[in-house]
Design a protein around this motif. Structure first.
Motif, PDB file in Angstrom:
ATOM      1  N   ASP A   1       0.819  -1.211   0.000  1.00  0.00           N
ATOM      2  CA  ASP A   1       0.000   0.000   0.000  1.00  0.00           C
ATOM      3  C   ASP A   1       0.855   1.264   0.000  1.00  0.00           C
ATOM      4  O   ASP A   1       0.324   2.377  -0.103  1.00  0.00           O
ATOM      5  N   ILE A   2       2.164   1.116   0.143  1.00  0.00           N
ATOM      6  CA  ILE A   2       3.059   2.278   0.118  1.00  0.00           C
ATOM      7  C   ILE A   2       3.229   2.735  -1.325  1.00  0.00           C
ATOM      8  O   ILE A   2       3.589   1.946  -2.201  1.00  0.00           O
ATOM      9  N   ASP A   3       2.975   4.015  -1.570  1.00  0.00           N
ATOM     10  CA  ASP A   3       3.069   4.589  -2.911  1.00  0.00           C
ATOM     11  C   ASP A   3       4.390   5.345  -3.032  1.00  0.00           C
ATOM     12  O   ASP A   3       4.511   6.489  -2.581  1.00  0.00           O
ATOM     13  N   THR A   4       5.372   4.721  -3.656  1.00  0.00           N
ATOM     14  CA  THR A   4       6.686   5.360  -3.758  1.00  0.00           C
ATOM     15  C   THR A   4       6.725   6.455  -4.812  1.00  0.00           C
ATOM     16  O   THR A   4       7.734   7.178  -4.912  1.00  0.00           O
ATOM     17  N   ASN A   5       5.670   6.591  -5.589  1.00  0.00           N
ATOM     18  CA  ASN A   5       5.577   7.745  -6.482  1.00  0.00           C
ATOM     19  C   ASN A   5       5.312   9.016  -5.681  1.00  0.00           C
ATOM     20  O   ASN A   5       5.689  10.114  -6.092  1.00  0.00           O
ATOM     21  N   ARG A   6       4.637   8.852  -4.548  1.00  0.00           N
ATOM     22  CA  ARG A   6       4.358   9.989  -3.662  1.00  0.00           C
ATOM     23  C   ARG A   6       5.444  10.156  -2.609  1.00  0.00           C
ATOM     24  O   ARG A   6       5.750  11.282  -2.188  1.00  0.00           O
TER      25      ARG A   6
END
Length: 282
Positions: free
Chosen positions: A213-218
């Protein structure tokens, strides 16, 4: 002639969950805020070499704080804190960090923490991705059970010596002797908060079902672990990073669980690579 450090120490008062804290922090540098969390039971002295790094502080505004109950940051000022057992939770820990960043008016900071500070970095990436430019979890993993133990406060044990002695096996033999002794010394001072810190580390921190669920784009995630760390082995960090879409893992050779204080010149090499990767992604 006296040689003065460029590092400045200050206090700021914040309120978290109805508790008032006077928080001590050290700061030096210009540019992108780089917020640094010490390990469990310790304090911001661990980041002193980074704070005095003339090259990195030209680009980064380094802020290393003492979590409440650690170093020069006292327990809550408006509460009879001694009447209950200290148990740090992920929710309170995250709120403390975000509130501190707001109080210091930090814009888009990078957050870096080691050990239980690395674990909270993962939590921040999951729950507050838009508040941080990136996170650098050092010596961290998705889950680390088994260390919340009563004997940290056992009356027949010298808690300070027990906490400090454990640092020796977690450091690499290649690390300079003077720095290993300093790391040991730091831990003789923080034993009272250690068990409560480990409640977060081993009980309340469990991200095994949340990593995707971690969004590395953000919020990019750059994880680093030393080869001599058996508390969070490199394979545990690598496995964690591999389950985060876009997560990056850097293995640090010849260093242990306290890289920023046990061997800063070596840690610096890996930190510069992590910061370079963040630059590319932001």
């Amino acid at each position: 002639m006296a040689k003065h450090s460029p590092v400045i120490g200050r206090y700021v008062t914040i309120e978290v969950d109805g508790c008032e804290y006077k928080v001590f922090y050290l700061r030096n540098g210009h540019g992108i805020p780089l917020v640094c969390q010490h390990t469990a039971g310790c304090h911001n002295h661990q980041w002193r070499d980074l704070l005095e790094d003339a090259e990195l502080t030209q680009k980064y505004d380094v802020i290393a704080y003492d979590l409440a109950r650690h170093g020069k940051s006292d327990p809550p000022l408006n509460k009879e804190w001694w009447k209950e057992e200290y148990r740090l939770t992920a929710d309170h820990y995250m709120k403390f960090i975000v509130t501190l960043c707001d109080a210091l008016e930090l814009r888009d900071p990078i957050f870096m923490g080691s050990s239980f500070g690395g674990n909270i970095a993962l939590q921040l990436a999951r729950h507050y991705p838009d508040r941080f430019r990136a996170v650098v979890p050092v010596e961290a993993a998705d889950y680390a059970p088994g260390f919340f133990l009563d004997w940290w406060h056992h009356p027949h044990a010298n808690a300070a010596q027990v906490c400090a002695s454990g640092t020796w096996d977690l450091m690499a033999p290649q690390s300079p002797e003077k720095d290993r002794w300093l790391t040991w010394h730091y831990y003789t001072q923080g034993s009272e908060a250690f068990k409560g810190d480990l409640y977060f580390y081993s009980v309340d921190h469990d991200m095994r079902e949340q990593l995707r669920d971690i969004d590395t784009n953000r919020c990019p995630v750059i994880m680093m672990t030393g080869t001599y760390d058996y508390l969070t082995p490199p394979e545990a960090t690598e496995k964690t990073a591999s389950q985060i879409p876009g997560g990056v893992y850097i293995e640090m050779e010849d260093i242990g669980h306290f890289p920023m204080s046990e061997n800063y010149p070596l840690f610096r090499k890996y930190l510069k690579e992590a910061l370079r990767l963040i630059d590319e992604r932001t």
